[in-house]
Design a protein around this motif. Sequence first.
Motif, short mmCIF file in Angstrom:
data_model
loop_
_atom_site.label_atom_id
_atom_site.label_comp_id
_atom_site.label_asym_id
_atom_site.label_seq_id
_atom_site.Cartn_x
_atom_site.Cartn_y
_atom_site.Cartn_z
N ILE A 45 0.86 -1.18 0.00
CA ILE A 45 0.00 0.00 0.00
C ILE A 45 0.90 1.24 0.00
O ILE A 45 1.72 1.40 0.90
CB ILE A 45 -0.93 0.01 1.22
CG1 ILE A 45 -1.77 -1.28 1.23
CG2 ILE A 45 -1.84 1.22 1.21
CD1 ILE A 45 -2.68 -1.39 2.43
N VAL A 69 1.04 -6.23 9.38
CA VAL A 69 2.01 -5.42 8.64
C VAL A 69 3.36 -6.10 8.72
O VAL A 69 3.91 -6.29 9.81
CB VAL A 69 2.07 -3.99 9.21
CG1 VAL A 69 3.13 -3.18 8.48
CG2 VAL A 69 0.71 -3.31 9.10
N ALA A 72 7.57 -1.79 6.83
CA ALA A 72 7.18 -0.41 6.56
C ALA A 72 8.42 0.40 6.25
O ALA A 72 9.50 0.15 6.79
CB ALA A 72 6.44 0.19 7.75
N ARG A 79 4.18 1.37 11.75
CA ARG A 79 3.67 0.09 11.27
C ARG A 79 2.18 -0.08 11.53
O ARG A 79 1.63 -1.15 11.23
CB ARG A 79 4.44 -1.06 11.93
CG ARG A 79 5.94 -1.02 11.64
CD ARG A 79 6.68 -2.05 12.47
NE ARG A 79 6.36 -3.39 12.07
CZ ARG A 79 7.01 -4.08 11.13
NH1 ARG A 79 8.03 -3.52 10.50
NH2 ARG A 79 6.66 -5.32 10.83
N ILE A 81 -1.86 0.47 10.88
CA ILE A 81 -2.70 0.66 9.70
C ILE A 81 -4.16 0.60 10.15
O ILE A 81 -4.50 -0.08 11.13
CB ILE A 81 -2.40 -0.41 8.63
CG1 ILE A 81 -3.10 -0.06 7.32
CG2 ILE A 81 -2.79 -1.80 9.11
CD1 ILE A 81 -2.70 -0.94 6.17
N ASP A 118 -6.24 1.38 5.17
CA ASP A 118 -5.88 2.78 4.96
C ASP A 118 -4.50 3.04 5.57
O ASP A 118 -4.31 2.86 6.79
CB ASP A 118 -6.93 3.70 5.60
CG ASP A 118 -6.75 5.16 5.19
OD1 ASP A 118 -5.78 5.45 4.46
OD2 ASP A 118 -7.57 5.99 5.59
N ASN A 119 -3.56 3.47 4.75
CA ASN A 119 -2.20 3.78 5.20
C ASN A 119 -2.08 5.27 5.52
O ASN A 119 -1.22 5.97 4.99
CB ASN A 119 -1.20 3.38 4.11
CG ASN A 119 0.23 3.48 4.58
OD1 ASN A 119 0.50 3.56 5.78
ND2 ASN A 119 1.17 3.51 3.65
N ASN A 122 1.26 6.53 7.75
CA ASN A 122 2.59 6.55 7.14
C ASN A 122 2.49 7.27 5.80
O ASN A 122 2.14 6.68 4.78
CB ASN A 122 3.10 5.12 6.95
CG ASN A 122 4.58 5.08 6.66
OD1 ASN A 122 5.23 6.11 6.54
ND2 ASN A 122 5.13 3.89 6.55
N ILE A 127 3.88 0.43 2.90
CA ILE A 127 3.87 -0.68 3.84
C ILE A 127 3.42 -1.94 3.10
O ILE A 127 2.66 -1.88 2.14
CB ILE A 127 2.95 -0.43 5.05
CG1 ILE A 127 1.52 -0.17 4.58
CG2 ILE A 127 3.45 0.70 5.91
CD1 ILE A 127 0.53 -0.05 5.71
#
Length: 235
Positions: A45, A69, A72, A79, A81, A118-119, A122, A127
């Motif tokens: 992602i 995860v 990352a 890390r 999410i 949904d990232n 970060n 990731i």
Amino acid sequence: SRMLALVLLALLLGHAGCPNTEPLNESDQEPLFRGADRYDFAIVIPAGAMECFWQFAHQGGNFFFSYEVQRATGIGNNRNILATARDPNGFQLGISQHMRGQINFVTKETGFYQLCLDNQHNRFGFIQVYLNFGVYYEGSNMENEQLEERKKLNDTLEAIRFSIRKLQIRILHMWRFYNFARMRKGSDFFLQESNYNYVNWWSMAQSCVIVLSGVLQLYFLKRLFNVQSPSRQRC
């Protein structure tokens, strides 16, 4: 003429209709086919992006969704999410906002259930997430399971089918635990690789600093004993 062509095209589309994704049964007495679709894969992602998946499930199924995860990148190496699950009407059924998590629920209606990752934590790196989700069906109610089992034991064929069904459910749970172990193993491998690279670069940087400090000390020490001869000789 152009308007007439558009009207005819609209009538043809309306008459044709949309294809139905549900299989049609010849008889109303036949139950709907209930499979045990399940998936496990890894996905990357990008920074600040969101990925969604849709899983079809019938009413009365056991839906499971787990993730972890594995690695990352970026400045902060966050890390965590955000994982969410929604029903076919868009209502939220579960949420998880950690490095690893699970969302399990019983499907109340038939349709496509949405799973999103949904990232948002970060924004400066991608990731890699390992996913394991699907749906399975128990078949009978737990309260009447013993009574039905006694009835099915009278018939050898029904008893064999019932035993095979129970064996399939137990194999499914073993497969889920196996995927949990794969998640942890992959995450530990990437963490070990990251620590190995970090130790190597940090050791190289320290070695360069030690060599540079030694060269500077030797240079300044040599300058202390360097006596410059006068430009003019005295009589």
